[in-house]
Design a protein around this motif. Structure first.
Motif, PDB file in Angstrom:
ATOM      1  N   VAL A  28       0.872  -1.176   0.000  1.00 33.33           N
ATOM      2  CA  VAL A  28       0.000   0.000   0.000  1.00 33.33           C
ATOM      3  C   VAL A  28       0.905   1.222   0.000  1.00 33.33           C
ATOM      4  CG1 VAL A  28      -1.731   1.301   1.306  1.00 33.33           C
ATOM      5  CG2 VAL A  28      -1.875  -1.204   1.178  1.00 33.33           C
ATOM      6  N   ILE A  29       0.646   2.121  -0.923  1.00 35.90           N
ATOM      7  CA  ILE A  29       1.457   3.328  -1.066  1.00 35.90           C
ATOM      8  C   ILE A  29       0.550   4.544  -0.934  1.00 35.90           C
ATOM      9  CG2 ILE A  29       3.012   4.632  -2.578  1.00 35.90           C
ATOM     10  CD1 ILE A  29       3.742   1.948  -3.932  1.00 35.90           C
ATOM     11  N   SER A  30       0.999   5.539  -0.178  1.00 37.50           N
ATOM     12  CA  SER A  30       0.225   6.773  -0.008  1.00 37.50           C
ATOM     13  C   SER A  30       1.061   7.979  -0.393  1.00 37.50           C
ATOM     14  CB  SER A  30      -0.236   6.920   1.446  1.00 37.50           C
ATOM     15  OG  SER A  30      -0.955   8.133   1.608  1.00 37.50           O
ATOM     16  N   ASN A  31       0.386   8.993  -0.902  1.00 38.16           N
ATOM     17  CA  ASN A  31       1.046  10.270  -1.170  1.00 38.16           C
ATOM     18  C   ASN A  31       0.993  11.187   0.046  1.00 38.16           C
ATOM     19  OD1 ASN A  31      -1.860  10.504  -1.703  1.00 38.16           O
ATOM     20  ND2 ASN A  31      -1.397  12.599  -2.316  1.00 38.16           N
ATOM     21  N   ARG A  32       0.353  10.739   1.123  1.00 35.64           N
ATOM     22  CA  ARG A  32       0.240  11.545   2.339  1.00 35.64           C
ATOM     23  C   ARG A  32       0.821  10.763   3.520  1.00 35.64           C
ATOM     24  NH1 ARG A  32      -5.811  13.589   1.060  1.00 35.64           N
ATOM     25  NH2 ARG A  32      -5.239  15.372  -0.223  1.00 35.64           N
ATOM     26  N   PRO A  33       1.872  11.301   4.159  1.00 29.65           N
ATOM     27  CA  PRO A  33       2.519  10.580   5.251  1.00 29.65           C
ATOM     28  C   PRO A  33       1.582  10.249   6.412  1.00 29.65           C
ATOM     29  CG  PRO A  33       3.851  12.463   4.564  1.00 29.65           C
ATOM     30  CD  PRO A  33       2.564  12.564   3.833  1.00 29.65           C
ATOM     31  N   TYR A  49       8.010  16.984  -4.228  1.00 28.38           N
ATOM     32  CA  TYR A  49       8.430  16.997  -5.638  1.00 28.38           C
ATOM     33  C   TYR A  49       8.021  18.296  -6.304  1.00 28.38           C
ATOM     34  CZ  TYR A  49       9.426  12.176  -4.705  1.00 28.38           C
ATOM     35  OH  TYR A  49       9.959  11.026  -4.150  1.00 28.38           O
ATOM     36  N   ALA A  50       8.889  18.768  -7.182  1.00 28.26           N
ATOM     37  CA  ALA A  50       8.690  20.075  -7.825  1.00 28.26           C
ATOM     38  C   ALA A  50       7.625  20.036  -8.911  1.00 28.26           C
ATOM     39  CB  ALA A  50      10.012  20.572  -8.408  1.00 28.26           C
ATOM     40  N   SER A  51       7.345  18.852  -9.444  1.00 23.41           N
ATOM     41  CA  SER A  51       6.372  18.761 -10.534  1.00 23.41           C
ATOM     42  C   SER A  51       5.570  17.471 -10.419  1.00 23.41           C
ATOM     43  CB  SER A  51       7.081  18.782 -11.889  1.00 23.41           C
ATOM     44  OG  SER A  51       7.827  17.587 -12.072  1.00 23.41           O
ATOM     45  N   ALA A  84       7.694  14.615 -11.801  1.00 22.20           N
ATOM     46  CA  ALA A  84       8.711  14.088 -10.886  1.00 22.20           C
ATOM     47  C   ALA A  84       8.067  13.197  -9.818  1.00 22.20           C
ATOM     48  CB  ALA A  84       9.475  15.237 -10.229  1.00 22.20           C
ATOM     49  N   PHE A  85       6.925  13.635  -9.293  1.00 26.36           N
ATOM     50  CA  PHE A  85       6.201  12.817  -8.311  1.00 26.36           C
ATOM     51  C   PHE A  85       5.780  11.489  -8.933  1.00 26.36           C
ATOM     52  CE2 PHE A  85       1.939  11.469  -6.908  1.00 26.36           C
ATOM     53  CZ  PHE A  85       2.272  10.992  -5.648  1.00 26.36           C
ATOM     54  N   ASP A  86       5.182  11.545 -10.120  1.00 28.96           N
ATOM     55  CA  ASP A  86       4.712  10.326 -10.767  1.00 28.96           C
ATOM     56  C   ASP A  86       5.852   9.363 -11.083  1.00 28.96           C
ATOM     57  OD1 ASP A  86       2.126  11.223 -10.565  1.00 28.96           O
ATOM     58  OD2 ASP A  86       1.734  11.234 -12.728  1.00 28.96           O
ATOM     59  N   ALA A  87       7.024   9.898 -11.432  1.00 31.65           N
ATOM     60  CA  ALA A  87       8.187   9.036 -11.692  1.00 31.65           C
ATOM     61  C   ALA A  87       8.606   8.314 -10.410  1.00 31.65           C
ATOM     62  CB  ALA A  87       9.342   9.854 -12.254  1.00 31.65           C
ATOM     63  N   ALA A  88       8.661   9.044  -9.292  1.00 32.60           N
ATOM     64  CA  ALA A  88       9.036   8.428  -8.008  1.00 32.60           C
ATOM     65  C   ALA A  88       7.974   7.428  -7.553  1.00 32.60           C
ATOM     66  CB  ALA A  88       9.236   9.518  -6.957  1.00 32.60           C
ATOM     67  N   LEU A  89       6.710   7.779  -7.733  1.00 31.66           N
ATOM     68  CA  LEU A  89       5.627   6.875  -7.376  1.00 31.66           C
ATOM     69  C   LEU A  89       5.711   5.599  -8.215  1.00 31.66           C
ATOM     70  CD1 LEU A  89       2.956   6.303  -5.865  1.00 31.66           C
ATOM     71  CD2 LEU A  89       1.773   7.503  -7.727  1.00 31.66           C
ATOM     72  N   GLY A  90       5.936   5.750  -9.497  1.00 36.35           N
ATOM     73  CA  GLY A  90       6.064   4.596 -10.377  1.00 36.35           C
ATOM     74  C   GLY A  90       7.203   3.688  -9.961  1.00 36.35           C
ATOM     75  N   PHE A 143       2.648   8.425 -16.536  1.00 33.21           N
ATOM     76  CA  PHE A 143       2.403   7.416 -15.497  1.00 33.21           C
ATOM     77  C   PHE A 143       1.370   6.410 -15.981  1.00 33.21           C
ATOM     78  CE2 PHE A 143       0.218   5.591 -11.911  1.00 33.21           C
ATOM     79  CZ  PHE A 143       1.231   5.305 -11.018  1.00 33.21           C
ATOM     80  N   VAL A 144       0.280   6.922 -16.551  1.00 36.41           N
ATOM     81  CA  VAL A 144      -0.782   6.038 -17.043  1.00 36.41           C
ATOM     82  C   VAL A 144      -0.226   5.096 -18.112  1.00 36.41           C
ATOM     83  CG1 VAL A 144      -3.007   5.969 -18.241  1.00 36.41           C
ATOM     84  CG2 VAL A 144      -2.622   7.658 -16.426  1.00 36.41           C
ATOM     85  N   ALA A 145       0.618   5.605 -18.997  1.00 36.12           N
ATOM     86  CA  ALA A 145       1.214   4.771 -20.043  1.00 36.12           C
ATOM     87  C   ALA A 145       2.131   3.705 -19.434  1.00 36.12           C
ATOM     88  CB  ALA A 145       1.988   5.639 -21.029  1.00 36.12           C
TER      89      ALA A 145
END
Length: 195
Positions: free
Chosen positions: A38-43, A66-68, A71-77, A101-103
């Motif tokens: 399980v991964i969250s974007n909120r600590p 993340y600045a953009s 960048a967030f989606d890359a780290a999440l991926g 990210f969707v791709a």
């Protein structure tokens, strides 16, 4: 074994319903599938504690770090890929994902939305249904595409809009159905994949 990664932003009630259904319905034996992380974007997302209590790996990828969006989606991926997922499940994950990210997870990404799509994409779905005089509302499980709330519909649940309903009362009725709908749709998806 097909690995499932669930993304959350808040309480994780849909995530908990999925984890409980996987256990109760013996997905590991029947479908060769299990929830692995399980991964969250909120600590501070309360759902993270539920996931840890269920013995699942948890990660936080804080979007504010993340600045953009890219960048967030890359780290999440990257965090998701650590678990080699067959399926990535958005369960109250309140971020709009980039086309890249969707791709990256094309064909492996599903979401639940609290309306009967294609009606009421986006936010404030319950109030909008009430304001439009709808007699029915509900929830939709759909494939995620680059266009918000527009992917192929996998399953839906319908609830009546009752006289005197507020967004909160209607939302609670829809959420109780989401907890049944989402595990059912995931199990059907896994079965289709030959699990």
């Amino acid at each position: 074994m097909q690995h499932i990664v669930i993304l959350i932003s808040g309480t994780g009630s849909n995530m908990a319903a999925i984890v409980q259904a996987a256990e109760r319905e013996r997905w590991a034996e029947r479908l060769s599938a299990r929830v692995t992380a399980v991964i969250s974007n909120r600590p501070q997302a309360p759902g993270l504690a539920l996931a840890r209590d269920a013995g699942l790996a948890t990660h936080v990828v804080d979007h504010q770090a993340y600045a953009s969006r890219e960048a967030f989606d890359a780290a999440l991926g990257d965090a998701i890929e650590q678990h080699a997922p067959a399926l990535v499940v958005l369960a109250g994950f309140m971020r709009i994902l980039t086309p890249g990210f969707v791709a990256r997870f094309d064909g492996r990404l599903i979401n639940i939305h609290p309306s009967l799509l294609p009606a009421f994409t986006g936010l404030h779905t319950h109030q909008r249904a009430i304001d439009m005089g709808c007699r029915f509302a509900g929830a939709t499980v759909h494939r995620v595409t680059a266009e918000l709330d527009h992917g192929d519909i996998l399953d839906q649940a319908v609830v009546p809009v009752l006289p005197g309903d507020s967004a909160a009362t209607l939302g609670a009725r829809v959420l109780s159905q989401e907890h049944l709908l989402y595990p059912r749709a995931i199990a059907a998806w896994l079965q289709e994949q030959g699990g």
